[in-house]
Design an enzyme around this catalytic site. Structure first.
Site, short mmCIF file in Angstrom:
data_model
loop_
_atom_site.label_atom_id
_atom_site.label_comp_id
_atom_site.label_asym_id
_atom_site.label_seq_id
_atom_site.Cartn_x
_atom_site.Cartn_y
_atom_site.Cartn_z
N ALA A 15 0.84 -1.21 0.00
CA ALA A 15 0.00 0.00 0.00
C ALA A 15 0.86 1.26 0.00
CB ALA A 15 -0.94 -0.01 1.21
N HIS A 43 13.34 -4.58 -18.24
CA HIS A 43 13.02 -3.31 -17.60
C HIS A 43 14.30 -2.84 -16.91
CE1 HIS A 43 10.46 -0.25 -16.04
NE2 HIS A 43 10.57 -0.61 -14.79
N1 NAD Z 1 7.69 -2.36 -12.82
C1 NAD Z 1 7.71 -1.06 -12.88
O1 NAD Z 1 7.59 -0.50 -13.95
C2 NAD Z 1 7.88 -0.25 -11.63
C3 NAD Z 1 7.69 1.14 -11.66
C4 NAD Z 1 7.79 1.84 -10.46
C5 NAD Z 1 8.10 1.18 -9.28
N2 NAD Z 1 8.28 -0.16 -9.28
C6 NAD Z 1 8.59 -0.92 -8.07
O2 NAD Z 1 7.40 -1.10 -7.31
C7 NAD Z 1 7.76 -1.33 -5.94
C8 NAD Z 1 6.89 -0.45 -5.03
O3 NAD Z 1 7.15 0.92 -5.27
P1 NAD Z 1 6.46 2.05 -4.36
O4 NAD Z 1 6.80 3.35 -4.96
O5 NAD Z 1 5.04 1.70 -4.11
O6 NAD Z 1 7.27 1.86 -2.99
P2 NAD Z 1 6.75 2.25 -1.52
O7 NAD Z 1 7.95 2.21 -0.63
O8 NAD Z 1 5.94 3.49 -1.59
O9 NAD Z 1 5.76 1.06 -1.14
C9 NAD Z 1 6.17 -0.26 -0.95
C10 NAD Z 1 5.23 -0.85 0.09
O10 NAD Z 1 5.46 -2.26 0.18
C11 NAD Z 1 5.18 -2.61 1.53
N3 NAD Z 1 5.70 -3.94 1.85
C12 NAD Z 1 6.96 -4.31 2.16
N4 NAD Z 1 7.00 -5.63 2.43
C13 NAD Z 1 5.73 -6.10 2.28
C14 NAD Z 1 5.14 -7.39 2.42
N5 NAD Z 1 5.85 -8.46 2.74
N6 NAD Z 1 3.81 -7.49 2.18
C15 NAD Z 1 3.07 -6.42 1.84
N7 NAD Z 1 3.59 -5.18 1.70
C16 NAD Z 1 4.90 -5.03 1.91
C17 NAD Z 1 5.85 -1.49 2.32
O11 NAD Z 1 5.39 -1.45 3.66
C18 NAD Z 1 5.42 -0.28 1.50
O12 NAD Z 1 4.22 0.30 1.97
C19 NAD Z 1 9.26 -1.05 -5.85
O13 NAD Z 1 9.98 -2.26 -5.86
C20 NAD Z 1 9.54 -0.26 -7.11
O14 NAD Z 1 10.89 -0.37 -7.53
C21 NAD Z 1 8.17 -0.87 -10.44
#
Ligand code: NAD
Length: 316
Positions: free
Chosen positions: A10, A182
């Protein structure tokens, strides 16, 4: 029966994805989970209170999950699960720097998804994307077509936006494509790109196309450098939400996604960014497109680069 989608995590990516999915108004229920006590429930409450203004009936449910799978019963019956759990990049980091930390998180999440939502299609977004998608398939043991990753739609959207801005034309008149990983071996595909149906190469000089290709490849890092505290989420969430919608509606739409490649382009046995038809069972089929010789060589190079890393995640 109404459709149910779960978004795991979230944070910025997860909360914006849940918002888009709720506003589509095609799901009965959107579940959002996180390990931070109360955060998913707070987001759900807030999103539900927007229903009267935005005019959607989808109900959002927030669930806090624990280290031993506590709370995961809340995802039971999900048709689609989007995994966003994991750390995002900070300025100067590559996506690969997140490998070990996020592998632990994604494995734990995927094992619980397999247990509680055994029929779901899993869309992975956690980075490094190609490796985390491969890991989610290993950890769930789901058929490979039911596990896919989001990257290509985002990278393609970035390329399209850069072309539209550079030529000052409506974004809908531009079609582009990116394949590959990616990461550093992303493969933007100018030969399949067009503006108002005209090949991109006829309306833009080669050096400018190359500049935009490089900018697309670094598209995520450019946002990270500006935000300083995390990575992009508006365009990424738009992409993942559209994929989840295509699954829920069994639309058969062709989208650039990270999918299991088995012979297409002469490449086998690896998760890689390719175009695929998306439906209720995830990837219906990988769609091969015509590439010029350089692009095909770059795609094969990307496959070998991610293959090595994907072999590593099996033991993580
Ligand atoms: N594929 C893509 O194109 C792309 C693009 C942007 C970001 N991302 C990736 O998406 C991911 C999330 O990015 P974000 O900006 O939301 O980060 P964020 O830090 O805002 O949110 C990540 C969330 O994951 C939660 N989390 C951690 N461990 C967990 C678990 N075991 N179960 C449930 N929730 C858990 C954290 O508490 C946090 O709230 C990152 O790895 C980022 O690199 C991917």
């Amino acid at each position: 029966m109404g459709k149910k989608v779960t978004v795991v995590g979230a944070g910025f990516y997860g909360s914006t994805t849940a918002q888009r999915l709720a506003e589509y108004d095609v799901f009965d229920t959107v579940v959002i989970t996180d390990i931070i006590e109360g955060k998913p429930a707070g987001i759900a409450l807030d999103l539900n209170q927007s229903r009267a203004v935005e005019g959607f009936e989808t109900t959002v449910v927030g669930v806090t999950t624990g280290p031993n799978g506590e709370g995961y019963e809340g995802i039971e019956g999900s048709d689609v699960v989007v995994i966003t759990a994991g750390l995002p990049r900070k300025p100067g980091m590559s996506r690969m720097d997140l490998l070990e930390t996020n592998a632990k998180i994604v494995r734990q999440v995927a094992e619980n998804v397999a247990k509680y939502a055994p029929n779901a299609v899993v869309i992975v977004v956690s980075n490094p994307l190609d490796e985390m998608t491969a890991l989610a398939q290993i950890a769930t043991q789901f058929p490979r077509n039911r596990v896919l990753g989001q990257a290509g739609m985002l990278d393609t959207a970035r390329f399209t936006n850069f072309v539209a801005e550079a030529l000052q034309v409506p974004v809908k008149s531009v079609k582009t494509l990116t394949l590959g990983s990616h990461g550093d071996t992303m493969v933007p595909v100018p030969s399949q790109s067009s503006v108002n149906g005209k090949p991109l190469r006829e309306v833009m000089p080669a050096e400018q196309i190359e500049d935009l290709v490089v900018r697309t490849r670094n598209g995520g890092a450019e946002v990270v450098a500006l935000l300083k505290t995390g990575s992009a989420y508006y365009a990424p969430s738009a992409a993942a939400a559209r994929m989840a919608k295509a699954v829920a509606e069994d639309s058969g739409e062709v989208m650039p996604v990270c999918a299991w490649v088995d012979g297409e382009y002469g490449i086998s046995g690896v998760y890689l960014g390719v175009e695929a038809e998306i439906g209720a069972q995830g990837v219906k089929r990988v769609v091969e497109t015509d590439l010029d010789a350089d692009e095909l060589a770059a795609l094969r190079e990307a496959a070998e680069a991610v293959r090595a890393k994907q072999a590593d995640v099996a033991s993580m």
